[in-house]
Design an enzyme around this catalytic site. Sequence first.
Site, mmCIF file in Angstrom:
data_model
loop_
_atom_site.group_PDB
_atom_site.id
_atom_site.type_symbol
_atom_site.label_atom_id
_atom_site.label_comp_id
_atom_site.label_asym_id
_atom_site.label_seq_id
_atom_site.Cartn_x
_atom_site.Cartn_y
_atom_site.Cartn_z
ATOM 1 N N TYR A 142 2.406 0.476 11.353
ATOM 2 C CA TYR A 142 2.690 -0.596 12.317
ATOM 3 C C TYR A 142 2.517 -0.100 13.754
ATOM 4 O O TYR A 142 2.166 -0.874 14.635
ATOM 5 C CB TYR A 142 4.135 -1.087 12.163
ATOM 6 C CG TYR A 142 4.335 -2.205 11.159
ATOM 7 C CD1 TYR A 142 4.012 -2.025 9.832
ATOM 8 C CD2 TYR A 142 4.870 -3.422 11.562
ATOM 9 C CE1 TYR A 142 4.227 -3.033 8.914
ATOM 10 C CE2 TYR A 142 5.084 -4.441 10.647
ATOM 11 C CZ TYR A 142 4.757 -4.238 9.326
ATOM 12 O OH TYR A 142 4.970 -5.242 8.426
ATOM 13 N N LYS A 189 3.551 6.598 -1.701
ATOM 14 C CA LYS A 189 2.251 6.686 -2.372
ATOM 15 C C LYS A 189 1.795 8.141 -2.236
ATOM 16 O O LYS A 189 0.742 8.452 -1.669
ATOM 17 C CB LYS A 189 1.277 5.689 -1.710
ATOM 18 C CG LYS A 189 -0.052 5.517 -2.424
ATOM 19 C CD LYS A 189 0.027 4.751 -3.737
ATOM 20 C CE LYS A 189 -1.321 4.766 -4.433
ATOM 21 N NZ LYS A 189 -1.263 4.229 -5.808
ATOM 22 N N ASP A 221 2.925 1.102 -6.006
ATOM 23 C CA ASP A 221 2.310 0.132 -6.931
ATOM 24 C C ASP A 221 3.200 -0.046 -8.163
ATOM 25 O O ASP A 221 3.463 -1.167 -8.613
ATOM 26 C CB ASP A 221 0.872 0.545 -7.314
ATOM 27 C CG ASP A 221 0.725 2.015 -7.683
ATOM 28 O OD1 ASP A 221 1.704 2.783 -7.539
ATOM 29 O OD2 ASP A 221 -0.379 2.399 -8.129
ATOM 30 N N ASP A 245 8.121 -3.722 4.043
ATOM 31 C CA ASP A 245 7.816 -5.116 4.375
ATOM 32 C C ASP A 245 7.390 -5.867 3.114
ATOM 33 O O ASP A 245 7.886 -6.954 2.808
ATOM 34 C CB ASP A 245 6.695 -5.147 5.431
ATOM 35 C CG ASP A 245 6.342 -6.570 5.835
ATOM 36 O OD1 ASP A 245 7.275 -7.372 6.043
ATOM 37 O OD2 ASP A 245 5.137 -6.881 5.928
ATOM 38 N N ASP A 249 9.718 -8.742 0.556
ATOM 39 C CA ASP A 249 9.322 -10.126 0.272
ATOM 40 C C ASP A 249 9.264 -10.349 -1.238
ATOM 41 O O ASP A 249 9.695 -11.372 -1.758
ATOM 42 C CB ASP A 249 7.938 -10.447 0.867
ATOM 43 C CG ASP A 249 8.027 -11.112 2.237
ATOM 44 O OD1 ASP A 249 8.936 -10.744 3.008
ATOM 45 O OD2 ASP A 249 7.203 -11.996 2.530
HETATM 46 C C1 IPM Z 1 9.349 -8.934 8.829
HETATM 47 C C2 IPM Z 1 8.126 -9.649 9.335
HETATM 48 C C3 IPM Z 1 7.529 -8.858 10.493
HETATM 49 C C4 IPM Z 1 7.123 -7.507 9.944
HETATM 50 C C5 IPM Z 1 6.360 -9.551 11.212
HETATM 51 C C6 IPM Z 1 6.727 -10.925 11.694
HETATM 52 C C7 IPM Z 1 5.826 -8.713 12.324
HETATM 53 O O1 IPM Z 1 7.213 -9.872 8.325
HETATM 54 O O2 IPM Z 1 10.297 -8.763 9.595
HETATM 55 O O3 IPM Z 1 9.350 -8.553 7.656
HETATM 56 O O4 IPM Z 1 6.016 -7.360 9.393
HETATM 57 O O5 IPM Z 1 7.901 -6.574 10.071
HETATM 58 MN MN MN Z 2 7.880 -9.253 6.343
#
Ligand code: IPM
Ligand code: MN
Length: 371
Positions: A142, A189, A221, A245, A249
Amino acid sequence: MKLKIAVLPGDGIGPEVTEQAIKALNAIALEFDHTFTYKHAPVGAIAIDETGNPLPEKTLDVCEATDAILFGAIGDPKYDNNPDAKVRPEQGLLRLRKSLGLYANIRPVKAYETLLDKSPLKKHIIEGTDISIYRELTGGIYFGEKYLSEDGNTASDLCLYTKPEIKRIAHLAFKAAGSRNNKVTLVDKANVLESSRLWRKVVAEVAKDYPKVALDFLFVDNAAMQMILNPKQFDVILTENMFGDIISDEASVIGGSIGLLASASVGDKFAMFEPIHGSYPQATGKGIANPIASILSAAMLLDHFELFAEADLIRKAVEKALILNITTPDINADHNVSTSKVGDFIADYISNPNDSNLNFKNIHLGQSTII
Ligand code: IPM
Ligand code: MN
């Protein structure tokens, strides 16, 4: 306690969900005799529209002058499909994390009993899941050097980590595991990436300070697969920025909706509390966004200041809303209520937790015919 809170509602559904978190905080302040004051400031696409900058200096000043930050959401579709945009809303959030040194992002993932049927995953697989993800937040791909060749045909993003960056979050993860189920899983990884091999080395070293905590390693993975095959095997997951990240999710599917997942981003000096969901532009202003992630982020804010009874009351109110189905369409297709009604219910429950009236649901929604 007196707390000055910076409120950065941001884009899309950010403002409407943050408003519900503030309702909950205000109810807590009233019940427990605290004084919470709020200072709003723009960030993201909305700040670009106002000032040309996704993180205006003034917003950063507000954050630095407060005790904690409540963050909404960031992102706007008008930038998503424009790879040539020089300024992007997300830069606001990334700069904020970096400038305030918020290196650890803590994301709890839990399967609520009442929502077990809402997840697309099978009940017996997710039941009892309780994971805390420790995502490194200010390093890695990042923030590494970015490169785009002049002809626009070659690009790269550097994934760089230093030993101190890995060490400081590893200590937080092990400490957390020590007061949970004594297990840390490092997701990396290391079969391919040099940076991952450094993570393994440093984390194994840190582990020696925590003899009661078991450490194991998973390639990312495989971890992605294990997360939906057998999420109960995890206690604390420790991982770098990008893997964290993605995996968080994925983990949100266990709870039934990403609209339930809160997070705390902490550093040595500052702390910010943000839902993990994005700005959900399609839902903006429709009253269908789930405010629970933002409300639970406010609970994490209270935990941060050791206001544990207060944080627990917010969580109890959220659980009550889930039990009574006072929830938004993402987890309640047929009898849903609006974003602000969920917020009203939760704030009201905080003020009257012992309301034993049989008509509890309607009374708390202000729809009762019984006076
Ligand atoms: C999160 C979001 C952010 C990230 C984006 C909006 C930059 O997806 O907080 O998980 O990738 O960290
Ligand atoms: Mn995110």
